[in-house]
Structure formats: structure tokens, C-alpha cells
Design an enzyme around this catalytic site. Structure first.
Site, mmCIF file in Angstrom:
data_model
loop_
_atom_site.group_PDB
_atom_site.id
_atom_site.type_symbol
_atom_site.label_atom_id
_atom_site.label_comp_id
_atom_site.label_asym_id
_atom_site.label_seq_id
_atom_site.Cartn_x
_atom_site.Cartn_y
_atom_site.Cartn_z
ATOM 1 N N ALA A 205 40.435 48.782 43.892
ATOM 2 C CA ALA A 205 39.426 48.372 44.866
ATOM 3 C C ALA A 205 39.479 46.859 44.990
ATOM 4 O O ALA A 205 40.151 46.184 44.205
ATOM 5 C CB ALA A 205 38.032 48.829 44.424
ATOM 6 N N MET A 206 38.750 46.323 45.960
ATOM 7 C CA MET A 206 38.717 44.875 46.199
ATOM 8 C C MET A 206 37.323 44.447 46.605
ATOM 9 O O MET A 206 36.718 45.021 47.509
ATOM 10 C CB MET A 206 39.740 44.508 47.277
ATOM 11 C CG MET A 206 39.703 43.054 47.699
ATOM 12 S SD MET A 206 40.041 41.948 46.296
ATOM 13 C CE MET A 206 39.090 40.503 46.794
ATOM 14 N N GLU B 263 33.096 46.479 41.245
ATOM 15 C CA GLU B 263 33.257 45.677 42.462
ATOM 16 C C GLU B 263 31.945 45.034 42.890
ATOM 17 O O GLU B 263 31.926 43.904 43.379
ATOM 18 C CB GLU B 263 33.834 46.533 43.592
ATOM 19 C CG GLU B 263 35.173 47.170 43.290
ATOM 20 C CD GLU B 263 36.232 46.190 42.805
ATOM 21 O OE1 GLU B 263 36.228 45.026 43.266
ATOM 22 O OE2 GLU B 263 37.062 46.573 41.964
ATOM 23 N N GLU C 210 37.303 38.910 36.292
ATOM 24 C CA GLU C 210 37.629 40.291 35.966
ATOM 25 C C GLU C 210 37.095 40.744 34.615
ATOM 26 O O GLU C 210 36.666 41.885 34.456
ATOM 27 C CB GLU C 210 39.145 40.503 36.041
ATOM 28 C CG GLU C 210 39.732 40.225 37.420
ATOM 29 C CD GLU C 210 39.115 41.094 38.522
ATOM 30 O OE1 GLU C 210 38.401 42.056 38.205
ATOM 31 O OE2 GLU C 210 39.355 40.792 39.706
#
Length: 880
Positions: free
Chosen positions: A289-290, A325, A347
Site C-alpha cells: 500500500a502507499m 498507512e 516505516e
């Protein structure tokens, strides 16, 4: 002007800084070459006078450029390109003076690629009729979306594509009137343009990095919910968008997203800062995902779930990825790392707090034991290699960035954050995080900025505690030596090859010992350990354990008798303790600091265990041993007998049918045990799996294969079957409309034991499987000892073709190389791999090649060292 080149990075010149981008895309060719035209107007500050402007551009053609200063317009005299550095330099005859407001206007042309990077198209097979204007060919329809992280905004429009060159963005795009456009912000206006087209404009974004800009268009539909909290006086709209026909499968993600947004707003003490939150399922996606601000994009298996057809294990993935996300909307988007060397700030934190949110929503899922079983063990595996890297690592340019989206940045980063949060206390830790986010909102920050905020909140010197964990490679193993009433503890660097050299063992880490069993103390003794060696006194000889709940990122090497004794005291251990001990025993056997018989003896006492996460750790450790010793028939047969005896009581208990209101972990345990029994030759399980497969494939009873057992039954059927089973599952892969069904079928097919079917599968993998999924097949082939050498042979014979197909997105090719080659266990193949690649240009995947080499050498050393003692133990205990 030369670019600013620090010792560890190659960045753009500092002569100009962006303030706002106005981007307009038009004349999009929906088919054929998929070209588009664009204009970008960049309001900028010129901080140093110059006759040129250098910005990032890749795979673009710049038609013209001019700069407006007050009433003066200066047109460019030339445009040159540096393809290697992905830059364009615009030159001017006249000097551009220092100016607080200069407008740089560039007209350009680009291409909508199929590389899963930049502005790209995704193919899909719809389940219902799509809008007439949707591009299609004989087999597929197409949707369009962006993926700009880490450095691919430059593929779509000329920009200053570095994370600390933040700006605001106004975006508009010309699309067919029967399609839907999305971007980070809500739609501002829609006006008709040429026949059948409209121009959609969006509200201005907050100040943010280029990699967070996003847009998409296609025949989209959505489902919507709202947060319970109010933002600017009203609930926040949350939508999940899909291509037409799939929105019913978005409900599970939508059940979680509003809860997660509210939870993070509360714990960070900062309201979600945008007026909407959209999630979009993208059919082809290189990552999971982004986190585009306000428009998060997802691989379909990470956001869609079919309640009737999907395997329940995907619920866990969807819930976590949604949370991860959305965590970035604060940690990464609101506050962004200053440079890619500190990617872990984005992250590592999003990983930890993503699990924290899922623990809040699903306390019954045992999230932290899962994190230890999956996250920490994967981080340990990579960080135990010489080819690992520190959490904070020098990154020179765009190609370097992609290689550190790895288990160190995500999983070691989150593991050390969890260790620190446990030490400081979660409330104190989150207070420091909130202060950090508030201090640097809409800006950039460094690791030291985070440590400073946490130090202030906790009144501790966090930098002193954490510096070695962030800036030094590797992690420690604590070796314990017992004396009556006390233990001596020594820390040293752990390497999976077991051959750490003195010059590699110079780091002294701060380690929270977390001792259970301090004499006269009921609670856990939080003992800081920051020496190479020390003695801990007043230890209860009858029971003690270090690293309670595996909060610390280190391994513990107990004397063999103590490990055996802990195996008889399982009732005193938490799930996390059990999982940590299994992982440590397996890793120390691998490196030679322990022995495989110690691992086997320890897990032998766990046959009455009923928790999925503990069983997953047990069977994962045994699978590693089996993989390393594949080809040694006597050892493998003995390990099969050992495994079947170990799991038989649990198999009898879980059965084949789910009970009413069964929880997620119970369904995962059944699938795991059935698959393990089947691949190890449990006759009754194999027969029942084949019976159910026959009922399913013949159409007599399609309910015979429950979605949660689909992976297990298909895997057993393929492993024990031949042409008919392979043909059915191959057709199933080709025709299934199940979002996760393709992934399950692809993995199952690779279990075949027939050489001609392995060849058939390899051909399928490299001709028909989408690049985003090739690594699933490669990983499954590499896990099959019969298929592994055939895959390597194919790679050697077709390397240039494979590289051309997969390396247009280097993340895809890098992942493919690593998953294909790291399961070998002999020095001869290691030499073949080394020789094959040594004369090639390996930029973009050189880290992964080093990991492959290190991993194979470790496996080869383990195989050579322990084969005899494993067989001896298996014989002595009646398994061989």
C-alpha cells in the site's frame, strides 16, 4: 551550477525552493502510446542568482520553460537532460535574480506507463460492465493511478523531488465524463472541456513532500462511513473506492479505517488534518500500500475481502495494512524524515503504531505475540547477516532508496521502538511522540529530533540508550552462565553464520534485561545492562527468564539444561515468551551457538499447545531445519516422523470443520496444522484433503473446500497429485474472481513434485503472471527442493529477458532476485550465483545479492555442522 553533494547523498542545487505547484494534465491518450500533455507552474523562491534551474525529470519531454518575475518573463534558452541522475537543467540567457516569488512554468509530455511507478495503468478483468470510455483490449480493462514514493513523481511532472523540498499542490486533470477522478484533496470543480471530457480540479493540499502527491481515475464506485469523532465540527467522511463491481468487498476495510483515524487522533493529540480520507484498491501494485495523504492506495489483497470466498487470514492483513498507512498520515506525512537515510522514522514507527491500533480494536488477536512471531523474527533473520545495514543508513540517490524498504527499516525499526516504548512506558512514549509531531508539523525532522522529544517527556537520555540500536549494524545475543543464586551475562554480536570476528564485535548495546525470577521480587525486574559482561545476583534457581514478553531486540542463549527446564515450565510463560524462546533456540542452533537437538527437545514438550501463534513459531522453526537439510533423506524422514507425532494430538483436536463463532486464530490454526500434516505425509489427512478436493473439482459439493482451508487442501492435492490436479488449479488461477484466490492458487501450484509440471509452472510464472505477483511464485518454487534448481537454471538462461520485464520497477526485480535464490544450502550454488552476477551491472539490487550470498553460506555451514547430531538425536528418540 553543480548539485549539492554531501558525503552520503546527491541532492539538487540549493539555488531555488518550491512554494506551490499548479499541475494540469490534459490530452491524455487512453490507449495506444498512453501519452499525456502537462503544464506545471511552480511558485518558487530563488535564493541564489543563477542562469539555470535544475530539477528532477525522468522519462519526460520538456517542451518549453519560462520564469515570471514581477512583470518580466524570461524564456529558457535550452533544456538538457541527465538521464542517470534523473534531472533536467533549464538554462537562460539572462541571470535569474534572487526573488521571493518567481513563477516557473514548464510545458511537458509524459507517458502513462505499466511499470507500477509514476503515473501508470493497471489492467483488470471486471465482473460487471464498465463505463464505455474505460480503455480495454481483448482481455483486460484499465484504471489509472500514481505511485510516487520514493522518487517517481519526477516520472510524471518536472519537480523538486526530494522529501525536504515541501510545497503545496493544486492539481487538475482532464478525463472522460463517465469516469471518476480522485486526488489527495476533495474535488473543487468540474467543468466540461472537449467533447466527452471534463476537467476536474481539486482543493489545494497542505504543505507536503512530492512523494505524497497522488491521483487516480477510472470507473470507480465507493462505500462510505464517518468517524465518531468530529473534525472541524463534523464527522470525517471515509470512503473506500474500487473499480465498478467490487465495492461490496471493501466493507471490512471500511469497518476499520474510521476507528483507526479516531484512535490516532486521540493518542497523538492531533486531529487528522485533512477534510477527507479515501482508500483506493489498485489492481496492479508493487508494494502492499502507499500512504498518499488523503488518498491511500492499496494492492487489492490488502484492502478487499469477500466474506463468502476469502480466506479469513487476509482479515488480519487488511486490518493491519489499513492501520499502518493511516499512521503515516501523521508520522511521515504531517512530519516527514529530512532525507531517505532516516526512512525508518516513517516505516518503523508506522509499523509499531499500526500494530498498536489493531491491538486496540482486536484485543483477542494477540497482536504482540504475532508481531514477535512474524515481525521480530524476520528482522532478526536479516540483521543476523554481515550484509545487513544499520537502521539509519546512508542513501545516496533514488536507486539506493528502494533497497532499504526492507525488514530493517520496517521491522527492526518497529522492534526497537517497541523496546523503547516498553522501557519508558507507553503513555510517556506517546506523549513524547505527540510533542515531536506538534513541534515539526508540516516540516521535516531527524532521528535526533524524535529522541529529543522523548528525552524531554521521560527525563531520560534517550539518545544514549538508542544510538547504537539505530546507527550500528546488528544486534546482540546474551550468553548466560549459571552459578548458584546468580547468573553472569555477556553480550556479543549475533551472526547467523556463527563466525563473528573480534573487529565485528565492538558495539555495546543498552539492553533492558526484563528479568522474571529475581529472588523475593514478584514483578519483572527492569535491569538496564550496558556492559559487555556483568553478574546478576539474587536469581531464583528454580525459575528465571530474561527478556520478559520478548520486549527487547536480542537473543538469549541459556545453558542447555536451563532451556530444557523452561520447556517443563510452560505454564509460567506468556505467549510472547514461548515464541521468543522457540525463535532463539532455532537461531542459536542455526549459528552453532546452540544445537538442533536442543530445539527439538524444547518443542517436543509443546504437543498440547493450542495457540496458533505458538504453533506457527514451532512449525516455522522446524520448516527452516527441513529446508536446510533437504536432500538428506535420513534426516528429512526423521523430521517428518517427529513433526507428525508432535502435531497429531492437535490435529485430532481441531478437526476439519469450524465451530460456531470461531475466532480468527482458531481458523488459522486448523489450516496450518492440516497443511503441515499433509506435506509431512499424514495418511488420513492426505486422504481427506484429496476426498474434499475431488468433491470440489467434480462439482458434487463446492462447499467441501472451505475458504479458510483452500490453501491447505489445494497444496496437499498438488503435492500428492499429478496432471489433473495441476490442470484444475491452473485453470482456477486463470479464471477465479476471488481477490486472494489467485495468490493462493499460484502458491499451491508450486508444490508439485513432477519435473514436467515444474517446467509448466515456470513458464506460466514468466509469461502470464503479472509482475507484481511474480515473487509469490518465485518464493513458492524456491521453497520446493525439486523446483529450486530448475528456477535458478531458468534465471541463468533467460536473465536479460527477465531483467527487462521486471526491472522497469526495480523494487519488483530486487524482490524477485532475493526470493528466488536465498533458499539454497550448498557452497557450489553459492559460487555459481557469485560468478554469474560478478560481471553484471547489479545496481539497484546489489544489497539483495549480498543477502543471498550470506544466507546461503549460513545455511551451508549449518548443514555441514549439524547433520550428524540431528540424525543421532532422531534415532535415539525413535524417529529415524
Amino acid at each position: 551550477m553543480a548539485s549539492t553533494t554531501a558525503l552520503d547523498r546527491d541532492t539538487l542545487p540549493e539555488s531555488i525552493k518550491p512554494i506551490n505547484y499548479e499541475i494540469s494534465l490534459y490530452d491524455i491518450e487512453l490507449g495506444g502510446a498512453y501519452s499525456f500533455q502537462g503544464t506545471v507552474s511552480i511558485l518558487s523562491e530563488i535564493v541564489k542568482s543563477s542562469k539555470e534551474i535544475t530539477l528532477n525529470a525522468s522519462q519526460l519531454k520538456l517542451h518549453s520553460a519560462e520564469v515570471s518575475l514581477d512583470s518580466q518573463v524570461i524564456k529558457s534558452s535550452g533544456i538538457s537532460y541527465d538521464d542517470k541522475k534523473q534531472r533536467a537543467t533549464i538554462t537562460f540567457s539572462d541571470t535569474l535574480p534572487v526573488s521571493e516569488k518567481a513563477l516557473v512554468v514548464i510545458k511537458f509530455q509524459g507517458t502513462i506507463s505499466n511499470d507500477m511507478a509514476g503515473f501508470y495503468r493497471s489492467k483488470y478483468k471486471p465482473t460487471v460492465a464498465q463505463a464505455p470510455s474505460v480503455p480495454r483490449d481483448e482481455e483486460f480493462h484499465y484504471m489509472f493511478s500514481t505511485q510516487f514514493e520514493s522518487s517517481d513523481a519526477r516520472r510524471t511532472f518536472p519537480c523538486f523531488d526530494e522529501p525536504n523540498l515541501k510545497a503545496t499542490f493544486d492539481f487538475q486533470i482532464e478525463i472522460p465524463v463517465d469516469q471518476v477522478a480522485l486526488s489527495n484533496m476533495p474535488e473543487k470543480s468540474a467543468k466540461k472541456s472537449k467533447d466527452g471530457f471534463q476537467i476536474i480540479s481539486f482543493e489545494r493540499t497542505p504543505i507536503m513532500s512530492t512523494y505524497l502527491l497522488a491521483w487516480a481515475f477510472g470507473d470507480f464506485e465507493y462505500i462510505e462511513d464517518f468517524t465518531k469523532r468530529k473534525y472541524n465540527g463534523k464527522p470525517l467522511p471515509v470512503r473506500v473506492y474500487t473499480t465498478r463491481g467490487l465495492k461490496s468487498q471493501a466493507q471490512y476495510a471500511l469497518d476499520h479505517a474510521p476507528q483507526v483515524i479516531d484512535y490516532f487522533s486521540e493518542i497523538f493529540d492531533i486531529d487528522y488534518p485533512l477534510p477527507k480520507s479515501d482508500l483506493l484498491a489498485v489492481h496492479e501494485f508493487s508494494h502492499g500500500a502507499m500512504e498518499n495523504w488523503g488518498l491511500v492506495t492499496y494492492r487489492t489483497t490488502a484492502v478487499l475481502f469477500d466474506e463468502k470466498a476469502s480466506d479469513a487470514k487476509y482479515k488480519n492483513r487488511i486490518a493491519y495494512v489499513v492501520a499502518h498507512e493511516l499512521a503515516h498520515q501523521w508520522f511521515g506525512n504531517l512530519v516527514t524524515m529530512d532525507w531517505w537515510s532516516e526512512l525508518w522514522l516513517n516505516e518503523g514507527f508506522a509499523t509499531w503504531v499500526g500494530w498498536l491500533a489493531i491491538d486496540h480494536i482486536h484485543p483477542d488477536w494477540n497482536v504482540w505475540p504475532q508481531f514477535i512471531s512474524e515481525g521480530m523474527q524476520n528482522a532478526f533473520s536479516l540483521d543476523s547477516l554481515r550484509s545487513s545495514h544499520p537502521i539509519e543508513v546512508p542513501v545516496r540517490d533514488a536507486l539506493d532508496v528502494d533497497q532499504i524498504f526492507d525488514h530493517i527499516s520496517y521491522l527492526k525499526g518497529s522492534s526497537v521502538i517497541r523496546m523503547l516504548a516498553t522501557h519508558l512506558g507507553q503513555e510517556t512514549f506517546l506523549k513524547g511522540v505527540s510533542n515531536y509531531l506538534k513541534a515539526h508539523a508540516y516540516g521535516n525532522a531527524t532521528t535526533d529530533d524524535l529522541w529529543s522529544a522523548l528525552s524531554q517527556a521521560s527525563s531520560q537520555n534517550v539518545n544514549a540508550l538508542m544510538d547504537a540500536w539505530i546507527r550500528k549494524i546488528g544486534f546482540p545475543v546474551l550468553t548466560v552462565v549459571e552459578e548458584p543464586g546468580q547468573i553472569s551475562v555477556k553480550q556479543s554480536r549475533y551472526l547467523s553464520t556463527g563466525d563473528v570476528k573480534a573487529e565485528e564485535d565492538v558495539t555495546t548495546w543498552w539492553i533492558p534485561l526484563g528479568l522474571q525470577g529475581k529472588s523475593g521480587v514478584k514483578e519483572v525486574a527492569a535491569i538496564p545492562f550496558n556492559k559487555k559482561k556483568d553478574i546478576i545476583r539474587e536469581v531464583d534457581d528454580s525459575f528465571y527468564k530474561l527478556n520478559t514478553d520478548n520486549a527487547g531486540f536480542y537473543r538469549t542463549n541459556y545453558p542447555p539444561a536451563r532451556l530444557a527446564k523452561l520447556g517443563t515450565q510452560l505454564n509460567r510463560l506468556s505467549l510472547s515468551d514461548k515464541i521468543g524462546l522457540i525463535g532463539d533456540a532455532g537461531a542459536l542452533a542455526y549459528s552453532g551457538e546452540g544445537a538442533t537437538p536442543g530445539l527439538l527437545a524444547f518443542v517436543q514438550g509443546m504437543e498440547s499447545e493450542n495457540n496458533y501463534l505458538v504453533w506457527s513459531s514451532i512449525l516455522g522453526s522446524l520448516a527452516t531445519v527441513r529446508s536446510v537439510f533437504s536432500g538428506n533423506t535420513a534426516v528429512i524422514d526423521g523430521l517428518k516422523s517427529f513433526t507428525l507425532k508432535l502435531i497429531s494430538p492437535a490435529i485430532e483436536k481441531v478437526g476439519w470443520e469450524p465451530s460456531a463463532n470461531e475466532d480468527l486464530l482458531a481458523s488459522q490454526l486448523r489450516a496450518l496444522l492440516i497443511l503441515t500434516a499433509g506435506v509431512n505425509g499424514h495418511k488420513e489427512v492426505v486422504a481427506e484433503a484429496q476426498r474434499r478436493f475431488e468433491l470440489y473439482t467434480s462439482g458434487k459439493d463446492e462447499s467441501a473446500v472451505h475458504p479458510n482451508l483452500r490453501s491447505a487442501i489445494l497444496g496437499i492435492a498438488i503435492r500428492n497429485g499429478g496432471d489433473a490436479e495441476f490442470a484444475f488449479i491452473k485453470k482456477d488461477w486463470q479464471t477465479t474472481t476471488s481477490i486472494d484466490g489467485k495468490e493462493i492458487a499460484l502458491r499451491a501450484l508450486a508444490r508439485t513434485q513432477w519435473p514436467e509440471l515444474i517446467a509448466d509452472y515456470i513458464n506460466l510464472l514468466f509469461t502470464d503472471v503479472a509482475p507484481q505477483d511474480v515473487h509469490h511464485g518465485a518464493m513458492a518454487l524456491a521453497a520446493n527442493p525439486l523446483a529450486r534448481p530448475e528456477l535458478w537454471k531458468y534465471i541463468q538462461e533467460n536473465f536479460d529477458t527477465l531483467k527487462k520485464r521486471l526491472s522497469s520497477n526495480m523494487i519488483v526485480f530486487d524482490r524477485f532476485i532475493k526470493t528466488s535464490l536465498q533458499k539454497f544450502n550448498d557452497r557450489q550454488t553459492e559460487m555459481e550465483i557469485r560468478t554469474f552476477f560478478e560481471s553484471r551491472d547489479n545496481r539497484g539490487y546489489e544489497r539483495s545479492l549480498a543477502i543471498v550470498i550470506d544466507t546461503i553460506l549460513g545455511r551451508a555451514a549449518y548443514r555441514e555442522r549439524d547433520a550428524a547430531i540431528i540424525l543421532e538425536w532422531l534415532k535415539a528418540n525413535g524417529y529415524a
